[in-house]
Write a protein that holds these residues in place. Structure first.
Motif, PDB file in Angstrom:
ATOM      1  N   ARG A 202       0.922  -1.364  -0.369  1.00  0.00           N
ATOM      2  CA  ARG A 202       0.164   0.472   0.110  1.00  0.00           C
ATOM      3  C   ARG A 202       1.131   1.035  -0.271  1.00  0.00           C
ATOM      4  O   ARG A 202       0.692   2.028  -0.924  1.00  0.00           O
ATOM      5  CB  ARG A 202      -1.129   0.329   0.797  1.00  0.00           C
ATOM      6  CG  ARG A 202      -1.922  -0.786   1.382  1.00  0.00           C
ATOM      7  CD  ARG A 202      -3.170  -0.861   1.858  1.00  0.00           C
ATOM      8  NE  ARG A 202      -2.900  -0.862   3.360  1.00  0.00           N
ATOM      9  CZ  ARG A 202      -2.443  -2.232   4.668  1.00  0.00           C
ATOM     10  NH1 ARG A 202      -3.229  -3.049   3.322  1.00  0.00           N
ATOM     11  NH2 ARG A 202      -2.164  -2.325   5.242  1.00  0.00           N
ATOM     12  N   TRP A 203       1.862   0.881   0.774  1.00  0.00           N
ATOM     13  CA  TRP A 203       2.679   2.384   0.532  1.00  0.00           C
ATOM     14  C   TRP A 203       3.532   2.805  -0.839  1.00  0.00           C
ATOM     15  O   TRP A 203       3.229   3.996  -1.381  1.00  0.00           O
ATOM     16  CB  TRP A 203       3.610   1.880   1.560  1.00  0.00           C
ATOM     17  CG  TRP A 203       4.957   3.242   2.261  1.00  0.00           C
ATOM     18  CD1 TRP A 203       4.603   4.406   2.767  1.00  0.00           C
ATOM     19  CD2 TRP A 203       6.182   3.216   1.255  1.00  0.00           C
ATOM     20  NE1 TRP A 203       6.351   5.060   2.656  1.00  0.00           N
ATOM     21  CE2 TRP A 203       6.937   4.387   1.483  1.00  0.00           C
ATOM     22  CE3 TRP A 203       7.112   2.749   0.233  1.00  0.00           C
ATOM     23  CZ2 TRP A 203       8.621   4.578   1.475  1.00  0.00           C
ATOM     24  CZ3 TRP A 203       8.052   2.670   0.209  1.00  0.00           C
ATOM     25  CH2 TRP A 203       8.758   3.920   1.070  1.00  0.00           C
ATOM     26  N   ALA A 206       0.998   4.294  -2.788  1.00  0.00           N
ATOM     27  CA  ALA A 206       0.281   5.338  -1.911  1.00  0.00           C
ATOM     28  C   ALA A 206       1.200   6.704  -2.709  1.00  0.00           C
ATOM     29  O   ALA A 206       2.379   7.265  -2.802  1.00  0.00           O
ATOM     30  CB  ALA A 206      -0.104   5.697  -0.678  1.00  0.00           C
ATOM     31  N   ARG A 207       0.353   8.093  -2.765  1.00  0.00           N
ATOM     32  CA  ARG A 207       0.681   9.038  -2.584  1.00  0.00           C
ATOM     33  C   ARG A 207       1.365   9.888  -4.154  1.00  0.00           C
ATOM     34  O   ARG A 207       2.337  11.047  -4.483  1.00  0.00           O
ATOM     35  CB  ARG A 207       1.472   9.838  -1.384  1.00  0.00           C
ATOM     36  CG  ARG A 207       0.549  10.001  -0.083  1.00  0.00           C
ATOM     37  CD  ARG A 207       1.277  10.101   0.750  1.00  0.00           C
ATOM     38  NE  ARG A 207       0.320  10.270   2.336  1.00  0.00           N
ATOM     39  CZ  ARG A 207       0.704  11.375   3.507  1.00  0.00           C
ATOM     40  NH1 ARG A 207       1.239  11.945   3.852  1.00  0.00           N
ATOM     41  NH2 ARG A 207       0.147  10.932   4.646  1.00  0.00           N
TER      42      ARG A 207
END
Length: 342
Positions: A202-203, A206-207
């Motif tokens: 997920r990291w 992300a962003r």
């Protein structure tokens, strides 16, 4: 790229070759090895009148060169195509030529002496850290969210398939790291490393709304510090595109002991953010920058685990990676990074 013939060995760097490469007559040259040369080799060249340059060249083994050809070529491309489009301080480059297929390359770089390399195990002072993060903003700021980066061959944001593969590889690498370093890794850090595996997919995805050039290994061993202040960044083999704060978190989290980091990280992030604004970054508040810094702190354990698990083991290397993990895992816990990802 310049048309100068690649000189992958020091024996090929003759006065005649240098005359062509530099575009001016060179009548004499002597060379002295510099550094340990594990992945590449470096020589200090002394030319007519005492002028010095550094020549960075590939490892001697042709099979190894071919295996890491893409990594070598990433650094060649940085100096040839990207360095002039950003504001980070790096050695001035007189020549950058290479082959993405064979791994042959030649870099002729500014000799930064009497600047001295950083020392990962010892860490750095708050003033050196400030110089480093301000310099880092010179990489990120000028091409912040530049869409042309995503049109550049070899640069792309992580895909779901790549993120899944990262998670799949990190799990065994983490166990290899923990088992291999044994008592150098505290029980608390072991728990943090295993928890990172659970969220890394997920990291990685992300962003993505904020992206830029990412050095990927922005740490003390890859920097030269001038005696009167100022820093230059080296080793551009891992250049990619991603969340810029990954470099910031990796540097601060692995370079400062927990006590020093806690006392200075707010000021360091503020100095980095102010430098970004100075390079024209808008619509990115200090609060968002601080939040990205917290979120991106997993870069420290991630790079350290892979570097140790898949690299050549040495006594210094073990101590270095254990120190980097201890520092960055403490930051992950202090900053609540895992909760931000979940």
């Amino acid at each position: 790229m310049p048309t100068t013939t690649i000189a992958p060995t020091i024996e090929e760097i003759t006065p005649a070759w240098l005359s062509e490469a530099l575009g001016r007559p060179v009548s004499t040259v002597t060379s002295t090895p510099v550094g340990t040369g594990q992945m590449a080799v470096c020589h200090r060249l002394t030319l007519d009148g005492g002028e010095t340059l550094l020549a960075k060249l590939p490892a001697a083994d042709p099979a190894y060169r071919a295996m890491v050809a893409g990594t070598y070529y990433s650094e060649v491309r940085f100096y040839a195509e990207i360095a002039d489009t950003v504001a980070i301080r790096v050695p001035a480059c007189s020549l950058a030529v290479g082959s993405p297929v064979t791994g042959d390359f030649t870099l002729l770089l500014e000799d930064l002496a009497p600047a001295e390399p950083g020392e990962q195990l010892a860490g750095c002072t708050p003033d050196q850290a400030r110089d480093a993060v301000v310099n880092l903003a010179g990489l990120h700021g000028p091409r912040w969210c530049d869409p042309s980066l995503l049109d550049t061959d070899g640069f792309a944001l992580s895909t779901p398939e790549e993120a899944a593969l990262l998670s799949e590889l990190l799990a065994p690498a983490t166990e290899t790291f923990i088992e291999g370093l044994g008592e150098l890794v505290s029980p608390e850090d072991r728990d943090t490393l295993r928890a990172a595996v659970d969220v890394i997919e997920r990291w990685a995805l992300a962003r993505t709304e904020r992206f830029g050039l990412v050095h990927g290994d922005y740490r003390l061993d890859n920097m030269m510090f001038a005696p009167g202040g100022g820093v230059a960044a080296l080793d551009w083999q891992t250049l990619s595109v991603g969340l810029p704060a990954r470099d910031l978190s990796f540097f601060v989290g692995t370079s400062l002991g927990p006590g020093t980091r806690r006392a200075t990280e707010r000021d360091l992030v503020a100095a980095y953010h102010a430098a970004l604004v100075g390079h024209g970054v808008t619509s990115y508040s200090l609060e968002e920058c601080w939040d990205d810094y917290r979120f991106a702190m997993l870069q420290g354990p991630l790079i350290s685990v892979f570097g140790c698990a898949y690299g050549t083991r040495t006594e210094r290397g073990d101590r270095m990676f254990a120190t980097m993990v201890a520092r960055s895992c403490a930051a992950v816990r202090d900053l609540g990074t895992l909760a931000l990802v979940r």
